[in-house]
Design an enzyme around this catalytic site. Structure first.
Site, mmCIF file in Angstrom:
data_model
loop_
_atom_site.group_PDB
_atom_site.id
_atom_site.type_symbol
_atom_site.label_atom_id
_atom_site.label_comp_id
_atom_site.label_asym_id
_atom_site.label_seq_id
_atom_site.Cartn_x
_atom_site.Cartn_y
_atom_site.Cartn_z
ATOM 1 N N GLY A 156 44.854 -6.354 36.863
ATOM 2 C CA GLY A 156 43.873 -7.424 36.897
ATOM 3 C C GLY A 156 42.720 -7.049 37.801
ATOM 4 O O GLY A 156 42.464 -5.863 38.053
ATOM 5 N N ARG A 157 42.024 -8.054 38.311
ATOM 6 C CA ARG A 157 40.872 -7.783 39.179
ATOM 7 C C ARG A 157 41.270 -6.963 40.401
ATOM 8 O O ARG A 157 40.590 -6.010 40.777
ATOM 9 C CB ARG A 157 40.232 -9.102 39.628
ATOM 10 C CG ARG A 157 39.668 -9.959 38.508
ATOM 11 C CD ARG A 157 39.096 -11.242 39.088
ATOM 12 N NE ARG A 157 38.596 -12.152 38.068
ATOM 13 C CZ ARG A 157 39.329 -13.084 37.481
ATOM 14 N NH1 ARG A 157 40.604 -13.224 37.800
ATOM 15 N NH2 ARG A 157 38.795 -13.891 36.573
ATOM 16 N N ILE A 158 42.382 -7.356 41.029
ATOM 17 C CA ILE A 158 42.807 -6.647 42.242
ATOM 18 C C ILE A 158 43.288 -5.244 41.896
ATOM 19 O O ILE A 158 42.997 -4.274 42.613
ATOM 20 C CB ILE A 158 43.893 -7.447 42.971
ATOM 21 C CG1 ILE A 158 43.344 -8.808 43.409
ATOM 22 C CG2 ILE A 158 44.405 -6.684 44.195
ATOM 23 C CD1 ILE A 158 44.399 -9.784 43.911
ATOM 24 N N ARG A 178 49.491 -5.652 30.173
ATOM 25 C CA ARG A 178 49.647 -6.183 28.821
ATOM 26 C C ARG A 178 48.513 -5.734 27.906
ATOM 27 O O ARG A 178 48.709 -5.518 26.715
ATOM 28 C CB ARG A 178 49.706 -7.713 28.858
ATOM 29 C CG ARG A 178 50.993 -8.271 29.409
ATOM 30 C CD ARG A 178 50.967 -9.773 29.423
ATOM 31 N NE ARG A 178 49.911 -10.288 30.291
ATOM 32 C CZ ARG A 178 49.635 -11.575 30.468
ATOM 33 N NH1 ARG A 178 50.341 -12.485 29.821
ATOM 34 N NH2 ARG A 178 48.677 -11.955 31.273
ATOM 35 N N VAL A 236 52.236 -6.256 46.730
ATOM 36 C CA VAL A 236 51.223 -7.179 47.235
ATOM 37 C C VAL A 236 51.049 -8.318 46.226
ATOM 38 O O VAL A 236 49.983 -8.909 46.125
ATOM 39 C CB VAL A 236 49.877 -6.451 47.492
ATOM 40 C CG1 VAL A 236 48.937 -7.294 48.350
ATOM 41 C CG2 VAL A 236 50.105 -5.121 48.203
ATOM 42 N N ARG A 238 53.957 -11.074 44.518
ATOM 43 C CA ARG A 238 54.824 -12.150 44.975
ATOM 44 C C ARG A 238 56.222 -11.583 45.184
ATOM 45 O O ARG A 238 56.658 -10.692 44.447
ATOM 46 C CB ARG A 238 54.881 -13.287 43.944
ATOM 47 C CG ARG A 238 53.600 -14.091 43.825
ATOM 48 C CD ARG A 238 53.364 -14.958 45.054
ATOM 49 N NE ARG A 238 52.182 -15.805 44.895
ATOM 50 C CZ ARG A 238 50.959 -15.461 45.276
ATOM 51 N NH1 ARG A 238 50.756 -14.254 45.823
ATOM 52 N NH2 ARG A 238 49.939 -16.296 45.119
ATOM 53 N N GLU A 267 59.592 -17.006 52.258
ATOM 54 C CA GLU A 267 58.546 -16.867 53.271
ATOM 55 C C GLU A 267 58.436 -18.142 54.086
ATOM 56 O O GLU A 267 58.443 -19.234 53.514
ATOM 57 C CB GLU A 267 57.205 -16.539 52.601
ATOM 58 C CG GLU A 267 57.201 -15.196 51.893
ATOM 59 C CD GLU A 267 55.861 -14.840 51.269
ATOM 60 O OE1 GLU A 267 54.950 -15.695 51.291
ATOM 61 O OE2 GLU A 267 55.732 -13.723 50.748
ATOM 62 N N HIS A 286 52.358 -11.671 54.569
ATOM 63 C CA HIS A 286 51.560 -12.208 53.456
ATOM 64 C C HIS A 286 50.102 -12.410 53.877
ATOM 65 O O HIS A 286 49.570 -13.520 53.864
ATOM 66 C CB HIS A 286 52.152 -13.516 52.952
ATOM 67 C CG HIS A 286 51.748 -13.840 51.544
ATOM 68 N ND1 HIS A 286 52.520 -14.599 50.697
ATOM 69 C CD2 HIS A 286 50.623 -13.524 50.825
ATOM 70 C CE1 HIS A 286 51.910 -14.743 49.523
ATOM 71 N NE2 HIS A 286 50.763 -14.086 49.592
ATOM 72 N N ILE A 287 49.443 -11.301 54.193
ATOM 73 C CA ILE A 287 48.058 -11.368 54.694
ATOM 74 C C ILE A 287 47.080 -10.664 53.746
ATOM 75 O O ILE A 287 46.009 -10.219 54.169
ATOM 76 C CB ILE A 287 47.942 -10.757 56.107
ATOM 77 C CG1 ILE A 287 48.437 -9.304 56.136
ATOM 78 C CG2 ILE A 287 48.709 -11.602 57.118
ATOM 79 C CD1 ILE A 287 48.144 -8.573 57.442
ATOM 80 N N GLY A 288 47.438 -10.595 52.457
ATOM 81 C CA GLY A 288 46.607 -9.859 51.509
ATOM 82 C C GLY A 288 45.136 -10.218 51.541
ATOM 83 O O GLY A 288 44.267 -9.349 51.544
#
Length: 319
Positions: A156-158, A178, A236, A238, A267, A286-288
């Protein structure tokens, strides 16, 4: 006519609250911990809009209490904390905050890749513990990054932003997705690959898929067994996308070399979690997307969505 009511589930900047106050009365949970469920259930009864974080569950129980709710604005790109189908059945708009966190999250993903591959946190602990007594040719030797093969699961974008960074390290880039991403291929030289091929050939595997029923435990014992013994796994996305027990076994047995984790199934992660006991795991809370600038932009976008809906306009980022 009285103003609509907005409930914000975590303290945000004065600027964002002022934006919301142009169209609504605003109440905010001021705590540094997630809003108590009982309070959220109470607040939702009068709310026309709620600005949520990943720590809040928007489910059937909550929606049954909502008498006037028109929009749930989630301050995250992911929305696995929200029953989107249930919201749509009730005519409640759900929005997220894509795009504005792409570059910050890609920075973190690549930083975690580097830190894990080069054993940076392990080396830091080694030094601070007073164990560095002399130079040695293989002291804290890690894995090379430049010129190696990177596998991205979820383009995706990331994922595309991570690929751009990898191109600067002259990495061969494989991706599993996909749909084919021809523009990303043209920009980075990335190549679409089957999941098994990607796992078998990659020196670094970065998982960036959303959490869905299809991706839950996407990475399990079979998948880790396909990876190189020198490979590094980075998550990075879930925590639920990974079978954590299988990952632990892969790391302990030497099936894979190391793991960098920004997310966990539970978490905050318990301190007695087995993965935290391993020296070849780099773990983050969880500091992405956690840069000041990015979090400000995420909050503003969530607020913009609420202002739009309460003003009778279309939201900017509806799901």
């Amino acid at each position: 006519m009285s103003k609509p009511q907005v409930f914000v589930t975590r303290k945000l900047t004065n600027e964002v609250i002022a934006m919301l106050e142009t169209v609504a009365h605003v109440s905010v949970w001021e705590g540094d911990t997630p809003v108590p469920r009982a309070m959220l259930l109470e607040e939702i009864e009068q709310a026309d809009a709620v600005l949520t974080m990943l720590t809040e569950r928007v489910d059937e129980e909550l929606l049954r209490r909502a008498k006037k709710l028109r929009i749930v604005a989630n301050m995250a790109v992911g929305y696995d904390n929200i029953d989107v189908a249930a919201c749509k059945r009730r005519g409640v708009t759900v929005t997220n905050t894509p795009d504005v966190l792409t570059e910050a999250t890609a920075d973190l993903a690549f930083a975690l890749l580097l830190a894990t591959g080069r054993r940076l946190t392990e080396a830091n602990r080694f030094l601070l513990a007073g164990e560095w007594t002399s130079w040695s040719p293989y002291l804290m030797a890690g894995q090379s990054v430049y010129g190696t093969t990177l596998g991205i699961i979820g383009m995706g974008r990331i994922g595309e932003a991570v690929a751009r960074r990898a191109a600067g390290f002259n990495m061969r880039i494989l991706y599993h997705n996909r749909n084919r991403k021809e523009e990303a291929e043209a920009k980075t030289g990335a190549r679409l690959a089957g999941l098994d091929e990607l796992l078998q050939e990659s020196d670094y595997v970065v998982l960036l898929t959303p959490l869905t029923e299809e991706t839950r435990h996407l990475m399990g014992g079979r998948e880790f067994a396909l990876m190189k013994k020198s490979a590094v796994f980075v998550n990075v996305s879930r925590g639920g996308t990974v079978d954590e027990a299988a990952l632990y076994e892969a790391l302990v047995s030497g099936q894979i070399w190391a793991a960098g984790l920004d997310v966990f199934r539970q978490e905050p992660v318990p301190l007695d979690h087995p993965l935290l006991s391993l020296p070849n795991v780099v773990a983050l809370p969880h500091i992405g997307s956690a840069t000041i600038q990015t979090r400000d932009e995420m909050a503003r976008l969530a607020a913009d969505n609420i202002v739009a809906v309460l003003s009778g306009k279309e939201p900017l980022t509806a799901l």
